[in-house]
Scaffold this motif. Structure first.
Motif, short mmCIF file in Angstrom:
data_model
loop_
_atom_site.label_atom_id
_atom_site.label_comp_id
_atom_site.label_asym_id
_atom_site.label_seq_id
_atom_site.Cartn_x
_atom_site.Cartn_y
_atom_site.Cartn_z
N TRP A 1 0.83 -1.22 0.00
CA TRP A 1 0.00 0.00 0.00
C TRP A 1 0.86 1.27 0.00
O TRP A 1 0.48 2.28 -0.57
CB TRP A 1 -0.95 -0.01 1.20
CG TRP A 1 -2.10 -0.95 0.99
CD1 TRP A 1 -2.30 -2.15 1.61
CD2 TRP A 1 -3.17 -0.78 0.07
NE1 TRP A 1 -3.43 -2.76 1.15
CE2 TRP A 1 -4.00 -1.92 0.18
CE3 TRP A 1 -3.52 0.21 -0.85
CZ2 TRP A 1 -5.16 -2.10 -0.56
CZ3 TRP A 1 -4.67 0.03 -1.60
CH2 TRP A 1 -5.49 -1.11 -1.45
N ASP A 2 2.02 1.16 0.62
CA ASP A 2 2.93 2.30 0.57
C ASP A 2 3.42 2.55 -0.85
O ASP A 2 3.58 3.69 -1.29
CB ASP A 2 4.13 2.07 1.48
CG ASP A 2 3.73 2.09 2.95
OD1 ASP A 2 2.70 2.72 3.26
OD2 ASP A 2 4.42 1.46 3.76
N TYR B 1 0.60 4.10 -2.79
CA TYR B 1 0.49 5.52 -2.41
C TYR B 1 1.59 6.35 -3.07
O TYR B 1 1.35 7.44 -3.58
CB TYR B 1 0.58 5.63 -0.88
CG TYR B 1 0.64 7.05 -0.40
CD1 TYR B 1 -0.51 7.85 -0.36
CD2 TYR B 1 1.85 7.61 0.03
CE1 TYR B 1 -0.44 9.16 0.07
CE2 TYR B 1 1.92 8.92 0.46
CZ TYR B 1 0.77 9.70 0.48
OH TYR B 1 0.84 11.00 0.91
N LEU C 1 0.77 6.84 -6.73
CA LEU C 1 -0.26 7.88 -6.90
C LEU C 1 0.32 9.27 -6.73
O LEU C 1 -0.01 10.19 -7.49
CB LEU C 1 -1.41 7.66 -5.90
CG LEU C 1 -2.30 6.45 -6.16
CD1 LEU C 1 -3.29 6.26 -5.01
CD2 LEU C 1 -3.07 6.62 -7.46
N LEU C 2 1.22 9.40 -5.77
CA LEU C 2 1.85 10.69 -5.53
C LEU C 2 2.72 11.11 -6.72
O LEU C 2 2.65 12.25 -7.21
CB LEU C 2 2.71 10.62 -4.26
CG LEU C 2 3.35 11.93 -3.79
CD1 LEU C 2 2.29 12.97 -3.47
CD2 LEU C 2 4.24 11.68 -2.57
#
Length: 338
Positions: free
Chosen positions: A41-42, A45, A48-49
């Motif tokens: 999930w990191d 994330y 996405l960033l």
């Protein structure tokens, strides 16, 4: 300019490639080398960033590109803004190319001016031997030969005038003088220029123009009519005739027509008759052949004088050229003249 755009596009592609390379390296490093200490999930994330940052960069780049386009097509922009939009390296290359183009334009303008001056001098100098030929031909006792010489001399004079005016068309900005002129006087002056050919070919002239004034340049208008009358002579039939008519549609707006009754122009050729050098299938019988320049000059002069020109024709029935003059009284008349 194409070279500048290619260089600009190259920089943009390099930026996009750099973003993609950074994204690929981080994913590879974190997923394959740090998988024991890194949560999925990191990683999502982080992607996405990075994607959001990439989208922002690309959107900013797009708006920057659009702004640069507007600046280059004529919208007012400061030099500092252009340098910022292009980047220093591309901006310097663009300025160098712009300066080079200005130099080339100046050289081309000077060449055209020198050529026009040379043609003008040559035309004036050639008038002397032509005048001498006229005098010598007047003493020619062979009537048939004298008539043939008269025709050739008149043709040479007409061609010299065409060469001179054609060269002036290449730089007409200082050679146009708009004034209020009587249309009938312009017609009669052009008829006088073409009198030899009109008389020799037994043309009937019908001038249906009375007390109509236009705003135009007298010399260019006479030359325009010379071309149209010349065409009527070249493409005549038996019992040739030219009709000049005019009507004032509204105050200051004049429609002027020149109708001949010659061999006409085929319907399929009409869209091309004003093109430079276009020659249709209807060539005059005899020694003369069309150069395709007459109507090209007519259209060019029409644009110079702000005249809308249209041509209609039917093969075997002749041609009608219509000239629509704009109302220019507000630009050339004082209050007392209106």
């Amino acid at each position: 300019m194409n070279k500048i755009w290619k260089q600009y596009a190259k920089e943009r592609y390099q930026r996009v490639f750099g973003i993609l390379a950074l994204w690929g390296f981080l994913n590879f490093y974190l997923f394959f080398l740090c998988d024991a200490d890194f949560y999925v999930w990191d990683l999502i994330y982080l992607n996405l960033l990075l994607g959001s940052v990439a989208v922002c960069v690309l959107v900013c780049d797009f708006f920057r590109y659009r702004r640069l386009q507007k600046c280059l097509v004529g919208e007012e922009c400061k030099e500092q803004e252009l340098e910022k939009l292009m980047g220093m390296q591309i901006y310097r290359a663009w300025k160098q190319e712009e300066e080079q183009q200005k130099k080339e334009l100046l050289q081309q303008k000077k060449y055209l001016e020198d050529l026009s001056d040379y043609i003008a001098r040559w035309s004036h100098e050639a008038k002397l031997p032509l005048a001498a030929l006229k005098l010598m031909n007047g003493r020619n006792e062979n009537e048939e030969l004298r008539k043939e010489m008269e025709s050739s001399i008149a043709r040479l004079e007409s061609l010299m005038h065409t060469v001179l005016m054609g060269s002036k068309l290449e730089r007409p900005e200082h050679d146009v003088k708009f004034e209020r002129i009587l249309l009938e006087e312009v017609i009669k002056e052009s008829i006088q220029n073409q009198a030899f050919f009109l008389i020799r070919n037994h043309f009937e002239l019908d001038i249906q123009v009375k007390d109509i004034w236009i705003y135009s340049d007298r010399r260019w208008m006479v030359y325009l009519l010379d071309q149209l009358i010349g065409n009527a002579v070249k493409y005549k039939k038996e019992n040739p005739k030219i009709v000049f008519w005019a009507e004032e549609k509204e105050p200051g707006q004049v429609r002027f027509g020149i109708q001949d009754f010659g061999i006409g122009i085929p319907k399929e050729e009409l869209p091309y008759v004003f093109q430079k050098g276009y020659v249709g299938k209807n060539l005059r019988k005899g020694n003369y052949y069309s150069t395709g320049m007459g109507l090209y000059f007519v259209e060019k002069i029409g644009k110079l004088l702000h005249i809308k020109i249209s041509l209609s024709s039917e093969e075997g029935q002749g041609c009608c050229v219509t000239l629509d003059f704009q109302n220019l009284s507000e630009y050339f008349l004082t209050e007392t003249d209106r």
